[in-house]
Scaffold this motif. Structure first.
Motif, PDB file in Angstrom:
ATOM      1  N   HIS A   1      23.673  32.234  -3.487  1.00 29.42           N
ATOM      2  CA  HIS A   1      23.632  32.177  -4.329  1.00 29.42           C
ATOM      3  C   HIS A   1      23.235  30.808  -5.403  1.00 29.42           C
ATOM      4  N   GLY A   2      23.615  29.586  -4.202  1.00 33.19           N
ATOM      5  CA  GLY A   2      23.028  28.822  -4.583  1.00 33.19           C
ATOM      6  C   GLY A   2      24.241  27.748  -5.540  1.00 33.19           C
ATOM      7  N   ILE A   3      25.560  27.939  -5.352  1.00 29.39           N
ATOM      8  CA  ILE A   3      26.597  28.230  -6.214  1.00 29.39           C
ATOM      9  C   ILE A   3      27.392  27.123  -5.561  1.00 29.39           C
ATOM     10  N   PRO A   4      27.207  25.859  -6.031  1.00 33.76           N
ATOM     11  CA  PRO A   4      28.415  24.227  -5.235  1.00 33.76           C
ATOM     12  C   PRO A   4      29.194  24.839  -4.362  1.00 33.76           C
ATOM     13  N   ALA A   5      30.125  24.826  -3.818  1.00 30.04           N
ATOM     14  CA  ALA A   5      31.565  25.493  -3.664  1.00 30.04           C
ATOM     15  C   ALA A   5      32.482  24.203  -2.117  1.00 30.04           C
ATOM     16  N   VAL A   6      33.520  23.993  -3.119  1.00 26.30           N
ATOM     17  CA  VAL A   6      34.209  23.173  -2.121  1.00 26.30           C
ATOM     18  C   VAL A   6      35.288  24.408  -1.500  1.00 26.30           C
ATOM     19  N   PHE A   7      35.680  24.408  -0.119  1.00 35.21           N
ATOM     20  CA  PHE A   7      37.406  24.654   0.152  1.00 35.21           C
ATOM     21  C   PHE A   7      37.870  24.273   0.942  1.00 35.21           C
ATOM     22  N   GLY A   8      38.591  24.958   1.361  1.00 33.36           N
ATOM     23  CA  GLY A   8      40.406  24.651   1.916  1.00 33.36           C
ATOM     24  C   GLY A   8      40.605  22.685   1.125  1.00 33.36           C
TER      25      GLY A   8
END
Length: 661
Positions: free
Chosen positions: A319-326
């Motif tokens: 979906h082109g959603i920026p994401a940062v995990f951890g």
């Protein structure tokens, strides 16, 4: 009465050829096949074993492609069982569909091309970023929506014997409702069938639903049993070395929560109610959470748990959603956050950025959008400087998935195709045919423009399966790149053969990394000649790719005049050349003032390389980050560089700068 014969069980060793190993779908298929036989079936992998009729237990073995396992059968139909199970394991196609999802998961983060660094927004008014795992590229800045559902607890732990039947029925209803809710939300999401099936195969397993029912039968409350089994099974996956399998723990947590919510009659927090774009802050969002949300109102995702290989990351990228995990912060810190800025490509997050920082960050987002629109006129332009010099602007790619992005901006070929991404984050080394298919596809997409394919560039800092790297105090100066490849012809020759075969298209160039001595080039040439002779004997068509080298060591720069007669082109890797010339680790923020490609020492080295190349009649490219930096493009052209290769996102801007220089 015994007939006096002692019957022994049947065992056979099998090398697993299932593409990407026994992951969710192939493990499920394998277990389903095993259940067709009455005999007992065990799979032995190293020092561990599992019931072949349990998909989850098979997944927990972590069996990879090319691993050797032992099939053990005991029963009347053991011969038929072993023969059919071995045939399944020997077929690459057995796991073809699941491999698509697994490979997409482990590679997607690497496939994304990095944007221009955001140094401009990290000014004196900006707080230092929190650094997590980049899971989906892009920038976002805005209001925070904190999504931290309360921990679930069972209202009671045990039940009376007369309640067991009713409790089983209550669990079955909650379980069926939870699974039914998984499917529809995925209708608008790429790979939703794969994701839903992977989730359901785990949920329906004996290790999850079966174990819960067993505990209820022993007098355990349904909610308590579900929480216990979910936590235990998730913990089992979290201990696996394989990152893709480890990510399935997130799926188990999600399924567990959905079932318990229904059992306890609670309503969970939901992203479906978002009425305006927000940056979602969470601990362990699940794929179903995101699937039910109005994604148009999710500006970005920030989670304190999760990985780039999770199903959530796959959906975010689709979906082109920026994401940062951890993100390494306690969940409690998320509470009360009101404003967030996110760089999903670098994995940077800023909480409560100042107004000045937000203005700069938002302006940078808007500028990037406006610039992309204004630069479209350069898409089909082959840039020429005002002095009449033609400069080729090519793209750096890491996977075929980036082809469309590079072609959309008019990249004039590929100046660097990083083949290490084909080798990393997977369960087995890619074979010759797989590599050939990829190289051929990339070359065909950009013909007649040249496509420069860099041979395997890995070392102890970038491990790959099938290559045992020794411990090194400084792997950046160790057994890496061409040094390792020369020592491992079993790894290197399949790649060289694939390159030779792809070269029949006429635009394939091969490039060697980490060259420091002319003897290394000559050794590779000998291997190429050996591969060419093998292909001739086998009657397989091949071409002769142009051969170039990376100039990234001081030794290569200082002896460029000796190296030039041996090759067809140079390509300067300014990232490594800068850190080696300056003796400054490019990943060390304390050395940022030294790690500069525009330092006189680095510029002099580049100038020396260009002069030596042109005296020998060969071209020079730059494929490091400096090639895309606006303040460096003119300097590089002035030093004699003939080609600049960069992220597709930077191509149009570079074309404009060249035309105006």
């Amino acid at each position: 009465m015994s007939d006096g014969k002692v019957r022994s069980m049947l065992e056979t060793a099998v090398v697993v050829k299932v593409s990407e190993g026994l992951h969710a779908r192939p493990a499920t298929q394998f277990a389903k096949l095993a259940k067709e036989f009455s005999c007992s079936l065990q799979v032995l992998h190293g020092s561990t074993s599992a019931d072949a009729k349990s998909a989850v237990k098979l997944m927990l073995l972590g069996i990879r492609e090319h691993d050797q396992i032992v099939l053990r059968a005991d029963g009347a139909d053991e011969s038929d069982a072993v023969e059919r199970m071995a045939r399944f394991l020997s077929s690459p196609e057995a796991g073809a569909q699941s491999a698509t999802l697994a490979q997409a998961a482990v590679c997607a983060a690497d496939e994304a091309a990095p944007p221009v660094p955001l140094a401009a927004v990290d000014g004196p008014d900006g707080p230092p970023p929190l650094i997590g795992v980049p899971a989906s590229e892009g920038l976002a800045c805005g209001d925070a929506y904190v999504y931290l559902p309360e921990p679930l607890q069972a209202k009671r732990q045990s039940i009376e014997p007369h309640e067991i039947d009713a409790e089983q029925a209550r669990f079955n209803r909650a379980f069926d409702d939870a699974l039914a809710a998984l499917d529809p939300p995925f209708d608008t999401i790429g790979d939703h069938d794969e994701i839903a099936e992977a989730l359901m195969s785990v949920a329906r397993s004996d290790e999850f639903a079966g174990e819960i029912r067993t505990r209820i039968a022993a007098g355990r409350d349904a909610a308590a049993a579900t929480l216990e089994v979910g936590a235990s099974l998730a913990a089992s996956f979290e201990t696996i070395d394989d990152e893709y399998l480890r990510s399935r723990a997130d799926d188990i947590h999600g399924i567990t929560r959905q079932v318990v919510l229904r059992l306890t009659g609670q309503q969970d927090a939901s992203l479906a109610g978002l009425t305006k774009p927000c940056v979602v802050l969470a601990s362990d969002l699940t794929a179903p959470d995101l699937a039910r949300a109005n994604v148009a109102n999710i500006a970005a995702l920030v989670c304190t748990r999760g990985s780039a290989t999770s199903h959530l990351a796959i959906i975010a990228r689709s979906h082109g959603i920026p994401a940062v995990f951890g993100l390494p912060v306690p969940d409690a810190r998320l509470r009360g956050v009101q404003q967030v800025a996110v760089d999903g490509t670098l994995g940077h997050v800023w909480f409560e950025p100042t107004s000045a920082f937000q203005e700069q960050f938002t302006a940078r987002i808007g500028e990037a959008r406006a610039h992309r629109t204004a630069l479209d006129v350069y898409r089909d332009v082959e840039p020429v400087t005002r002095a009449g010099r033609r400069i080729r602007i090519a793209a750096n790619l890491g996977a075929p998935a980036e082809i469309d992005a590079a072609r959309a901006v008019g990249a004039m070929g590929v100046g660097l195709f990083r083949t290490e991404l084909l080798f990393m984050n997977r369960r087995a080394l890619p074979g010759e045919q797989e590599q050939y298919d990829i190289y051929h596809r990339v070359a065909q997409a950009f013909a007649p423009h040249p496509v420069v394919i860099r041979t395997l560039d890995v070392g102890g800092d970038k491990p790959v399966p099938g290559i045992a790297f020794p411990h090194e105090d400084n792997p950046f100066l160790g057994w890496r790149g061409v040094r390792m490849c020369i020592d491992r012809p079993d790894v290197f020759k399949p790649q060289l053969r694939a390159l030779l075969r792809a070269a029949t298209l006429g635009n394939v160039h091969a490039m060697l990394p980490m060259i420091a001595d002319v003897s290394e080039i000559r050794c590779v040439k000998a291997l190429i000649a050996e591969c060419a002779q093998e292909l001739t004997t086998e009657g397989i068509a091949f071409g002769e790719p142009k051969l170039g080298i990376m100039i990234e060591t001081p030794a290569a720069a200082l002896t460029a005049d000796l190296l030039a007669p041996e090759v067809d082109f140079f390509s300067i890797g300014t990232n490594d050349l800068t850190q080696y010339v300056m003796a400054a680790d490019r990943a060390n923020p304390h050395l940022a003032s030294l790690y500069r490609s525009n330092h006189p020492a680095v510029l002099r080295a580049i100038g020396m390389v260009c002069e030596a190349a042109h005296r020998a009649g060969i071209e020079v490219a730059v494929c490091g980050e400096a090639a895309a930096q606006p303040d460096m493009i003119g300097r590089l052209i002035g030093l004699g560089v003939d080609e600049l290769s960069m992220s597709p996102a930077c191509v149009l801007r570079a074309k404009k700068i060249v035309c105006e220089w």
